[in-house]
Design a protein around this motif. Sequence first.
Motif, PDB file in Angstrom:
ATOM      1  N   ARG A   1       0.837  -1.203   0.000  1.00 33.08           N
ATOM      2  CA  ARG A   1       0.000   0.000   0.000  1.00 33.08           C
ATOM      3  C   ARG A   1       0.868   1.248   0.000  1.00 33.08           C
ATOM      4  O   ARG A   1       0.522   2.276  -0.561  1.00 33.08           O
ATOM      5  N   MET A   2       2.018   1.164   0.662  1.00 30.10           N
ATOM      6  CA  MET A   2       2.969   2.267   0.723  1.00 30.10           C
ATOM      7  C   MET A   2       4.360   1.731   1.001  1.00 30.10           C
ATOM      8  O   MET A   2       4.524   0.636   1.558  1.00 30.10           O
ATOM      9  N   VAL A   3       5.399   2.475   0.603  1.00 28.16           N
ATOM     10  CA  VAL A   3       6.785   2.159   0.940  1.00 28.16           C
ATOM     11  C   VAL A   3       7.457   3.450   1.387  1.00 28.16           C
ATOM     12  O   VAL A   3       7.127   4.535   0.910  1.00 28.16           O
ATOM     13  N   GLU A   4       8.398   3.330   2.315  1.00 26.77           N
ATOM     14  CA  GLU A   4       9.150   4.482   2.796  1.00 26.77           C
ATOM     15  C   GLU A   4      10.638   4.148   2.815  1.00 26.77           C
ATOM     16  O   GLU A   4      11.038   3.048   3.211  1.00 26.77           O
ATOM     17  N   VAL A   5      11.458   5.116   2.379  1.00 27.53           N
ATOM     18  CA  VAL A   5      12.903   4.952   2.307  1.00 27.53           C
ATOM     19  C   VAL A   5      13.564   5.798   3.387  1.00 27.53           C
ATOM     20  O   VAL A   5      13.244   6.987   3.532  1.00 27.53           O
ATOM     21  N   GLY A   6      14.488   5.218   4.139  1.00 26.66           N
ATOM     22  CA  GLY A   6      15.223   5.946   5.168  1.00 26.66           C
ATOM     23  C   GLY A   6      16.444   6.641   4.603  1.00 26.66           C
ATOM     24  O   GLY A   6      16.907   6.346   3.489  1.00 26.66           O
ATOM     25  N   THR A   7      17.005   7.557   5.369  1.00 25.46           N
ATOM     26  CA  THR A   7      18.204   8.280   4.957  1.00 25.46           C
ATOM     27  C   THR A   7      19.357   7.341   4.666  1.00 25.46           C
ATOM     28  O   THR A   7      20.174   7.591   3.771  1.00 25.46           O
ATOM     29  N   ASP A   8      19.443   6.226   5.412  1.00 24.28           N
ATOM     30  CA  ASP A   8      20.539   5.272   5.220  1.00 24.28           C
ATOM     31  C   ASP A   8      20.226   4.211   4.178  1.00 24.28           C
ATOM     32  O   ASP A   8      21.003   3.279   3.988  1.00 24.28           O
ATOM     33  N   GLY A   9      19.092   4.328   3.470  1.00 25.97           N
ATOM     34  CA  GLY A   9      18.755   3.396   2.408  1.00 25.97           C
ATOM     35  C   GLY A   9      17.850   2.260   2.809  1.00 25.97           C
ATOM     36  O   GLY A   9      17.414   1.487   1.945  1.00 25.97           O
ATOM     37  N   ASN A  10      17.531   2.107   4.098  1.00 22.04           N
ATOM     38  CA  ASN A  10      16.603   1.069   4.512  1.00 22.04           C
ATOM     39  C   ASN A  10      15.206   1.365   3.976  1.00 22.04           C
ATOM     40  O   ASN A  10      14.771   2.521   3.946  1.00 22.04           O
ATOM     41  N   VAL A  11      14.497   0.312   3.572  1.00 22.49           N
ATOM     42  CA  VAL A  11      13.173   0.441   2.968  1.00 22.49           C
ATOM     43  C   VAL A  11      12.175  -0.424   3.730  1.00 22.49           C
ATOM     44  O   VAL A  11      12.447  -1.599   4.011  1.00 22.49           O
ATOM     45  N   PHE A  12      11.024   0.155   4.058  1.00 19.14           N
ATOM     46  CA  PHE A  12       9.950  -0.555   4.738  1.00 19.14           C
ATOM     47  C   PHE A  12       8.655  -0.343   3.965  1.00 19.14           C
ATOM     48  O   PHE A  12       8.446   0.701   3.341  1.00 19.14           O
ATOM     49  N   GLY A  13       7.780  -1.357   4.014  1.00 26.59           N
ATOM     50  CA  GLY A  13       6.509  -1.259   3.326  1.00 26.59           C
ATOM     51  C   GLY A  13       5.359  -1.753   4.185  1.00 26.59           C
ATOM     52  O   GLY A  13       5.563  -2.520   5.131  1.00 26.59           O
ATOM     53  N   VAL A  14       4.162  -1.298   3.846  1.00 23.81           N
ATOM     54  CA  VAL A  14       2.938  -1.727   4.519  1.00 23.81           C
ATOM     55  C   VAL A  14       2.020  -2.346   3.478  1.00 23.81           C
ATOM     56  O   VAL A  14       1.751  -1.750   2.435  1.00 23.81           O
ATOM     57  N   THR A  15       1.540  -3.564   3.751  1.00 23.10           N
ATOM     58  CA  THR A  15       0.640  -4.247   2.825  1.00 23.10           C
ATOM     59  C   THR A  15      -0.795  -3.762   3.024  1.00 23.10           C
ATOM     60  O   THR A  15      -1.093  -2.994   3.939  1.00 23.10           O
ATOM     61  N   ALA A  16      -1.684  -4.237   2.159  1.00 19.18           N
ATOM     62  CA  ALA A  16      -3.085  -3.822   2.221  1.00 19.18           C
ATOM     63  C   ALA A  16      -3.742  -4.191   3.542  1.00 19.18           C
ATOM     64  O   ALA A  16      -4.657  -3.502   4.010  1.00 19.18           O
ATOM     65  N   ASN A  17      -3.305  -5.283   4.169  1.00 23.97           N
ATOM     66  CA  ASN A  17      -3.911  -5.700   5.444  1.00 23.97           C
ATOM     67  C   ASN A  17      -3.189  -5.133   6.664  1.00 23.97           C
ATOM     68  O   ASN A  17      -3.481  -5.514   7.804  1.00 23.97           O
ATOM     69  N   GLY A  18      -2.229  -4.217   6.455  1.00 22.63           N
ATOM     70  CA  GLY A  18      -1.566  -3.559   7.569  1.00 22.63           C
ATOM     71  C   GLY A  18      -0.345  -4.270   8.110  1.00 22.63           C
ATOM     72  O   GLY A  18       0.152  -3.904   9.184  1.00 22.63           O
ATOM     73  N   SER A  19       0.176  -5.257   7.390  1.00 19.59           N
ATOM     74  CA  SER A  19       1.410  -5.929   7.811  1.00 19.59           C
ATOM     75  C   SER A  19       2.626  -5.121   7.362  1.00 19.59           C
ATOM     76  O   SER A  19       2.597  -4.453   6.334  1.00 19.59           O
ATOM     77  N   VAL A  20       3.718  -5.209   8.147  1.00 18.79           N
ATOM     78  CA  VAL A  20       4.929  -4.431   7.880  1.00 18.79           C
ATOM     79  C   VAL A  20       6.046  -5.365   7.421  1.00 18.79           C
ATOM     80  O   VAL A  20       6.246  -6.443   7.992  1.00 18.79           O
TER      81      VAL A  20
ATOM     82  N   PRO B   1      19.883  -2.149  -6.170  1.00 16.99           N
ATOM     83  CA  PRO B   1      19.037  -1.216  -5.413  1.00 16.99           C
ATOM     84  C   PRO B   1      17.663  -1.779  -5.075  1.00 16.99           C
ATOM     85  O   PRO B   1      17.013  -1.291  -4.145  1.00 16.99           O
ATOM     86  N   GLN B   2      17.213  -2.807  -5.824  1.00 19.84           N
ATOM     87  CA  GLN B   2      15.904  -3.399  -5.535  1.00 19.84           C
ATOM     88  C   GLN B   2      15.947  -4.387  -4.382  1.00 19.84           C
ATOM     89  O   GLN B   2      14.898  -4.880  -3.936  1.00 19.84           O
ATOM     90  N   GLY B   3      17.162  -4.701  -3.861  1.00 20.28           N
ATOM     91  CA  GLY B   3      17.275  -5.633  -2.762  1.00 20.28           C
ATOM     92  C   GLY B   3      17.040  -7.067  -3.178  1.00 20.28           C
ATOM     93  O   GLY B   3      16.945  -7.390  -4.372  1.00 20.28           O
ATOM     94  N   THR B   4      16.906  -7.954  -2.180  1.00 19.33           N
ATOM     95  CA  THR B   4      16.795  -9.378  -2.466  1.00 19.33           C
ATOM     96  C   THR B   4      15.527 -10.030  -1.910  1.00 19.33           C
ATOM     97  O   THR B   4      15.081 -11.049  -2.436  1.00 19.33           O
ATOM     98  N   ALA B   5      14.944  -9.495  -0.837  1.00 11.68           N
ATOM     99  CA  ALA B   5      13.791 -10.164  -0.231  1.00 11.68           C
ATOM    100  C   ALA B   5      13.049  -9.224   0.710  1.00 11.68           C
ATOM    101  O   ALA B   5      13.616  -8.250   1.223  1.00 11.68           O
ATOM    102  N   TRP B   6      11.766  -9.531   0.930  1.00  8.90           N
ATOM    103  CA  TRP B   6      10.962  -8.860   1.948  1.00  8.90           C
ATOM    104  C   TRP B   6      10.986  -9.702   3.216  1.00  8.90           C
ATOM    105  O   TRP B   6      10.751 -10.902   3.171  1.00  8.90           O
ATOM    106  N   VAL B   7      11.263  -9.088   4.358  1.00  6.94           N
ATOM    107  CA  VAL B   7      11.306  -9.772   5.645  1.00  6.94           C
ATOM    108  C   VAL B   7      10.239  -9.176   6.549  1.00  6.94           C
ATOM    109  O   VAL B   7      10.155  -7.955   6.716  1.00  6.94           O
ATOM    110  N   SER B   8       9.421 -10.041   7.145  1.00  9.06           N
ATOM    111  CA  SER B   8       8.321  -9.577   7.983  1.00  9.06           C
ATOM    112  C   SER B   8       8.830  -8.910   9.262  1.00  9.06           C
ATOM    113  O   SER B   8       9.782  -9.376   9.888  1.00  9.06           O
ATOM    114  N   VAL B   9       8.182  -7.816   9.635  1.00 12.70           N
ATOM    115  CA  VAL B   9       8.431  -7.142  10.912  1.00 12.70           C
ATOM    116  C   VAL B   9       7.160  -7.281  11.745  1.00 12.70           C
ATOM    117  O   VAL B   9       6.131  -6.691  11.422  1.00 12.70           O
TER     118      VAL B   9
END
Length: 280
Positions: free
Chosen positions: A212-231, A242-250
């Motif tokens: 649903r959304m993604v946010e990029v940190g100053t140091d390059g870390n990227v986090f996203g939120v799915t439609a059901n509110g998972s991080v 730059p696209q990284g290798t995998a999504w890891v659940s938080v």
Amino acid sequence: MRRVPCGCGGEGDIWLVLLDLVVCGMFLRNVDHGARSGAWTCREAPQLYHVRQIDAGQGKVVARTSSNYVYFLSGSSWYRLGSTTLKHVSVGPAGIWGVDTSNRVHKYVAGNFVQSSGLSMQQVDAGGDGQIVGITPSSYSTYCLRSSLALAYRAGSLSWSSLSRTMRYYSCGPLYGCWGVDSRSQVYVTQRITPTSCGATGWTQVPGLTMRMVEVGTDGNVFGVTANGSVYQRVGISHARPQGTAWVSVSMCMPISHLSYDLGQLWVVTNSGMLLQCSH
């Protein structure tokens, strides 16, 4: 700036926040400490209830509440920024920017938000290397404001440069480029936007989850939120990939509606408007 110790509102909303506090407290107590040693541990952030959107960058944190006022975190207290109401706010190297409910772009200048003229935007992001990026309403076209214009802006018209992609949500960082989510919730990354010219490299689709959304940190870390509110956090990001290798659940104690990350701190907003601060 006006100090706001709690941001309290209606009783019904307060009960929802209190329920979130109880559920989150039970969650943290029931998770084995050893299992959390390498994960994120969350606590209630300095109190500002009814938060709807959060943004962090360069050591600064700003938030928008359900009343559409913008607040700035100083120590453990929140201070209201000016008297302008906004629906989205962002902080970064070019300052504090936002858009109001009429999609007009504003920059925080000398104690208040100054309205610009020019293109309308439904969202802007100030997290890049001095440039500002934005998304127009209806067409969801992406635009960039060159760093020289963004840094020097005080009042008047803004001259935006068009970018070749439509997006629903857009976020930039100074290291590994910009990330966006399109109308199908597909995630994309562009390796580089040149802040002085707004020239951009091609977009690469990020495989795996839709967001649903993604946010990029100053140091390059990227986090996203799915439609059901998972991080989720995107791992394996580098200049070469730059696209990284995998999504890891938080793991989170409640569904999340919005988040932001800066300097090792993950700020998350629950659906009830409670704000959590998470760290490793």
